[in-house]
Design a protein around this motif. Structure first.
Motif, short mmCIF file in Angstrom:
data_model
loop_
_atom_site.label_atom_id
_atom_site.label_comp_id
_atom_site.label_asym_id
_atom_site.label_seq_id
_atom_site.Cartn_x
_atom_site.Cartn_y
_atom_site.Cartn_z
N ASN A 35 51.91 60.54 15.46
CA ASN A 35 51.88 61.14 14.12
C ASN A 35 51.77 60.09 13.03
O ASN A 35 51.10 60.29 12.02
N THR A 36 52.46 58.97 13.22
CA THR A 36 52.37 57.90 12.23
C THR A 36 50.93 57.42 12.13
O THR A 36 50.39 57.25 11.02
N MET A 37 50.32 57.21 13.28
CA MET A 37 48.92 56.77 13.29
C MET A 37 48.03 57.80 12.59
O MET A 37 47.12 57.45 11.83
N ILE A 38 48.28 59.07 12.87
CA ILE A 38 47.46 60.12 12.25
C ILE A 38 47.56 60.04 10.73
O ILE A 38 46.55 60.08 10.02
N LEU A 39 48.80 59.89 10.23
CA LEU A 39 48.96 59.87 8.77
C LEU A 39 48.30 58.65 8.15
O LEU A 39 47.67 58.73 7.10
N ILE A 40 48.45 57.50 8.82
CA ILE A 40 47.83 56.29 8.28
C ILE A 40 46.31 56.48 8.24
O ILE A 40 45.65 56.17 7.24
N ALA A 41 45.76 57.03 9.35
CA ALA A 41 44.32 57.26 9.38
C ALA A 41 43.91 58.20 8.25
O ALA A 41 42.89 57.98 7.56
N SER A 42 44.72 59.23 8.00
CA SER A 42 44.34 60.18 6.96
C SER A 42 44.39 59.53 5.58
O SER A 42 43.64 59.89 4.68
N SER A 43 45.28 58.55 5.43
CA SER A 43 45.31 57.82 4.16
C SER A 43 44.00 57.07 3.96
O SER A 43 43.47 57.00 2.86
N VAL A 44 43.52 56.47 5.07
CA VAL A 44 42.26 55.72 4.96
C VAL A 44 41.12 56.67 4.63
O VAL A 44 40.31 56.42 3.72
N THR A 45 41.04 57.81 5.34
CA THR A 45 39.93 58.72 5.06
C THR A 45 40.02 59.23 3.61
O THR A 45 39.00 59.42 2.95
N MET A 46 41.24 59.41 3.13
CA MET A 46 41.40 59.89 1.76
C MET A 46 40.83 58.88 0.77
O MET A 46 40.11 59.23 -0.17
N VAL A 47 41.19 57.63 0.97
CA VAL A 47 40.74 56.62 0.03
C VAL A 47 39.23 56.42 0.17
O VAL A 47 38.51 56.15 -0.79
N MET A 48 38.71 56.63 1.38
CA MET A 48 37.27 56.56 1.58
C MET A 48 36.56 57.72 0.88
O MET A 48 35.44 57.56 0.36
N ALA A 49 37.21 58.87 0.87
CA ALA A 49 36.62 60.01 0.17
C ALA A 49 36.43 59.66 -1.30
O ALA A 49 35.38 59.91 -1.89
#
Ligand code: HEM
Ligand SMILES: [Cu+2]
Lengths: 586, 114, 212
Positions: C77-91
């Motif tokens: 779950n930690t990895m998922i959230l970190i990844a989602s942070s990256v996709t968010m900033v990429m958006a």
């Protein structure tokens, strides 16, 4: 905010229906009025609860018309809800939601609040929070009974009304967070050109600091509220120690929690909250004193720094409410010292206001009388706080009527007088008419006497140790015998206070329709923008035709050599020719 | 973030984001790995908090752009940070002090009983 | 009259209204979660044992959180959230580069990852319930459920906001004027700030609740 429909421009105003205009309005002035009317109703209701309690205290067990004799359960409900309603639904919404909303954007030269739709949402959260609180009277076994402080373990095992109280608080906290963000952004971002921070009227400064207190102090209480909700709904034991036994036998919970945890989290909010109650009041009084002494506020900069200091320190004094919880001497010393330190800026502000009076040719109108009444009343409130801030004197006084007397002096003849002053002062701005002066005088002097009749005896009763929150007012305690008769004095005074609110209520509604029309927009010949630059009242939609530019500080009254005795902020003056003006401006 | 960012700036940012992501992933692995060592409580706590703080700082500085943010925002955060630190310190202080008093009281009581 | 500095930064502060607003909101969130963490610490140092008595195999004393909680799942779950942070900033970066198609992709990914986080969380909770471990069992589980629960509510809020900006909210961008596009980009930045904060809270929750 989307362009165009974020708020109403003048030309779209007439197309809006009633609901959009008065209920779902995004105009800060309408929202301010919504807050004002709602809060005044809550104040009246909370006052009514207190009257019923005073009736019972003066003559325990007496049959009250329509209601019958009060039961202890009812008494506790009324007490808890009186405190909650007065603080969270009455005074703060009136001081911040109503006065702040209406006046701040006008005083800083802004077209509206920064986020008009959040502003609307803030009011609606407040309104529904109030509805939840009120409806808790009608659930089985009635409203919360654990006091406005909701101390566990009692609050954890209380009846359903306590759960409603917590949900109501969650809504109210949400409301005040939205409001606080909005105020801070508005004041930082929407100041008119030339309106530097040290040219802000003191009222705006007071609201600014207040917003910070609301923003940062409320969330820990929200956290505590969620934990108490979990205790009540999920049977956790955050605030329940092991081995707790109630009248129904041992509690079947895991235990291991700490009632003190609640007290810490609660007072972490609630001490800053008392400054939320008082700072806007100081702001209102400052505006009115400067205007009616026709003098610059004495020590404006000093006052601003004091209010910043107050805001900061109010976060680290909270445990002076917890001296008798078995606190050790080290930490108790810390909180005694910070409490003594925080009284300094309060005294500075009060002194500055008093010095402002010196040598002024004072205009005595009702607003001014209330502002003048605030000074000594707040003084008594603050001075009676000092013995409470020192553990040795607080230990016998804690939880007695002395404490009740202390804070009511600050809040009732203090803050509420300032709020009345504000109503009389800004009424012409809102309606274009003035309130009646004679009725105003009756209202002031009657209230002044009655307020002291209610609250001074509390200080006397508290000293021999009469406890607060007693259903019979202390009848069964022998040490209370000598001071019991004051209960009658206080209760009679409370009803006299009610009587003297009638002239206000009549005056208020009559003046809306029939008050004397103001001759000019700047009725009080004031220097601040809401009077001098905003359109002639009653203002429709939109604030300024064009945003004014500000040239100097907020209180340029009686500038030597200037044509009139007030020079509005948007009028340039050559300050180099005037010594007095220069010292204010610098 | 500055409004006047050029395309080049953005592309450079994207590289930074990927680097930060890798750093965060590695730190997460490290903190879990360390937890399997079952160290005594205090060092375990310190290591865990240190790693979490570094991770949080990476997120705040780079993803939330605090590294190039304006002063007002830093002031706002500073005020929250100061009050938060005060709250923690005083909660802990109050607790420790209270414990000391309780121990003392028990001692005195037991010596009286005996 | 138009509210000033809705899109453009005010020259003397250097920020626009929404940016300042969201940071103030986050400051209050810092205090909210700070209050919860302070409560956690207060309870834990006052507890006789932590995690304490549990039905764990037999009824025994659990000595470490990882005997009760599922660290591998939380790691995922930690990895998922970190990844989602990256996709968010990429958006957000995609909008800056005027690549709307990429924005849709990254924002969509962010939402999916967040949903994934909640699904994993759901399994975690379900597993606890199967063991008859509830928030009421003891304060360890109470803290676990209430803190991660409030965090999950924040995640849900983030999903709703992001879904709005993925779907109906894009109207603003599609209007196509430079101001609208800048405004929309600002909104995504603001939504992103909230989303990163949710990630940041988890970064502290994970080690302090699961690992020590
Ligand atoms: C100026 C210096 C002040 C000092 C030194 C002071 C000190 C104290 C102390 C130590 C207590 C706790 C008493 C006890 O429970 O044993 C207290 C209670 C209280 N004070 Fe003040 N205070 C001051 C000003 C204010 C102001 C400005 C307000 C608000 C408008 C206020 C409102 C309250 C309230 C509401 C309580 C009672 C809370 C309760 O237990 O229900 N005080 N004060
Ligand atoms: Cu206090």
């Amino acid at each position: 905010m989307e362009e165009g429909h974020s708020h109403s421009d003048a030309h779209s105003a007439h197309k809006e229906g009633f609901w959009r205009r008065y209920w779902f309005s995004t105009d800060h002035k309408v929202i301010g009025l919504q807050y004002g009317f709602t809060a005044l109703l809550f104040l009246l209701f909370g006052f009514g609860l207190m009257l019923l309690m005073r009736w019972q205290l003066a003559s325990p067990g007496v049959e009250i018309p329509l209601l019958g004799a009060l039961t202890p359960e009812m008494y506790n409900q009324f007490g808890a809800m009186h405190g909650t309603i007065m603080v969270f639904l009455g005074i703060v919404p009136l001081a911040v939601g109503a006065f702040g909303n209406y006046v701040v954007p006008l005083q800083i030269g802004a077209p509206d609040m920064a986020f008009p739709r959040l502003n609307m949402a803030s009011y609606h959260f407040y309104f529904w929070g109030g509805v939840v609180m009120l409806s808790s009277f009608f659930v089985p076994e009635g409203a919360a009974k654990a006091g406005w402080t909701s101390y566990p373990p009692l609050a954890d095992i209380e009846t359903m009304g306590q759960t409603m109280w917590l949900w109501g608080m969650v809504l109210l906290i949400t409301s005040s967070l939205l409001g606080a963000v909005n105020f801070i952004v508005t004041i930082i971002q929407l100041r008119a050109e030339g309106m530097t921070f040290f040219r802000l009227p003191f009222f705006v400064w007071a609201q600014f600091i207040t917003a910070f207190l609301l923003l940062l102090a409320f969330p820990p209480l929200e956290a505590a509220g969620f934990l108490q909700l979990a205790d009540r709904l999920l049977d956790t034991s955050f605030f329940l120690p092991s081995g707790l036994v109630t009248a129904d036998g041992p509690l079947e919970v895991a235990g291991g929690g700490s009632p003190l945890l609640w007290q810490h989290l609660f007072w972490f909010l609630a001490h800053p909250e008392v400054y939320v109650l008082i700072l806007p009041a100081m702001g209102i009084v400052s505006e009115i004193l400067a205007n009616n002494t026709r003098k610059p506020l004495w020590g404006y900069r000093l006052m601003v720094w004091s209010v910043i200091f107050l805001g900061f320190f109010s976060f680290i004094v909270w445990a002076h409410h917890m001296f008798i919880t078995g606190m050790g001497t080290t930490i108790s010393a810390f909180f005694q010292i910070t409490t003594m330190i925080i009284s300094i800026p309060s005294v500075v502000i009060l002194s500055a206001l008093m010095i402002t009076l010196f040598g002024g040719s004072i205009r005595f109108n009702t607003a001014m009388w209330f502002a003048l009444g605030f000074l000594p009343m707040f003084g008594i409130g603050g001075l009676t706080g000092l013995p409470l801030g020192l553990a040795p004197t607080d230990i016998p006084l804690h939880d007695t009527y002395y404490v009740i007397g202390h804070f009511h002096y600050v809040v009732a003849p203090g803050t509420i007088f300032a709020l009345f002053a504000g109503i009389y002062y800004w009424f012409p701005k809102v309606t274009g008419r003035t309130m009646n002066e004679t009725l105003g005088r009756i209202h002031f002097w009657g209230s002044l006497v009655a307020m002291n009749g209610i609250f001074f005896p509390m200080l006397i009763q508290g000293m021999p140790g009469v406890s607060r929150r007693l259903f019979d007012g202390g009848l069964t305690y022998s040490f209370a015998e000598g001071v019991m008769h004051y209960n009658v004095v206080m209760s009679v005074s409370a009803f006299i206070l009610l009587l003297f609110q009638l002239p206000f209520i009549i005056n208020f509604f009559m003046s809306i329709k029939r008050g004397k029309k103001v001759e000019k927009s700047n009725h009080w010949e004031s220097t601040t923008l809401e009077w001098s630059a905003a359109p002639t009242p009653p203002i429709g939609h939109g604030n300024f035709a064009t945003i004014p530019t500000v040239y100097h500080g907020p209180y340029e009254y009686s500038v030597p050599g200037y044509e009139s005795d007030y020079c509005p902020q948007e009028v340039p003056i050559d300050l180099s020719t005037s010594d007095t003006a220069k010292s204010v401006e610098s | 973030m500055a409004e006047e960012m050029t395309l080049e700036d953005v592309k450079r940012h994207v590289k930074v984001y990927i680097t930060v992501f890798i750093a965060l992933a590695i730190l997460t692995v490290v903190t879990v790995a360390v937890s399997y060592l079952h160290m005594p409580f205090t060092p375990a706590l310190l290591v865990a908090l240190a790693i979490a703080t570094v991770k949080a700082a990476l997120v705040a500085l780079y993803f939330m752009h605090l590294i190039s943010e304006k002063q007002v925002i830093l002031w706002v955060l500073l005020s929250a940070g100061v009050f938060l630190a005060g709250m923690f310190a005083l909660f802990l202080g109050a607790h420790a002090d209270q414990e000391a008093v309780a121990t003392l009281a028990t001692l005195i009581l037991s010596s009286h009983v005996a | 009259m138009q509210i000033p500095y809705e899109v453009k930064a005010r020259p003397d502060t250097g920020v626009n209204n929404a940016k300042l607003g969201i940071w103030l909101f986050l400051a209050s969130e810092v205090m909210l979660f700070g209050g919860l963490f302070a409560a956690y610490v207060f309870l834990r140092i006052g507890a006789d044992a932590w995690p304490g008595m549990m039905m764990y195999g037999e009824e025994t004393m659990a000595e470490r959180a990882d005997q009760i909680l599922n660290v591998p799942l939380a790691f995922v779950n930690t990895m998922i959230l970190i990844a989602s942070s990256v996709t968010m900033v990429m958006a957000w970066a995609s909008l800056k580069m005027d690549r709307f198609d990429r924005y849709k992709l990254y924002m969509g990914l962010t939402i999916l990852l967040a949903l994934g986080f909640l699904v994993v969380k759901g399994f975690e909770y379900g597993d606890k319930f199967d063991h008859h471990w509830y928030a009421s069992t003891n304060n360890f589980l109470g803290v676990y459920f209430v803190l991660t629960g409030l965090h999950a509510i924040h995640v849900t809020g983030g999903i709703l906001v992001n879904a709005y900006f993925w779907g109906p909210g894009t109207k603003m961008w599609k209007r196509g004027t430079a101001r609208d596009k800048a405004h929309f980009t600002n909104r995504i930045e603001v939504a992103g700030l909230y989303w990163h904060f949710v990630d940041l809270v988890w970064i502290f929750l994970f080690p302090t609740i699961y690992l020590i």
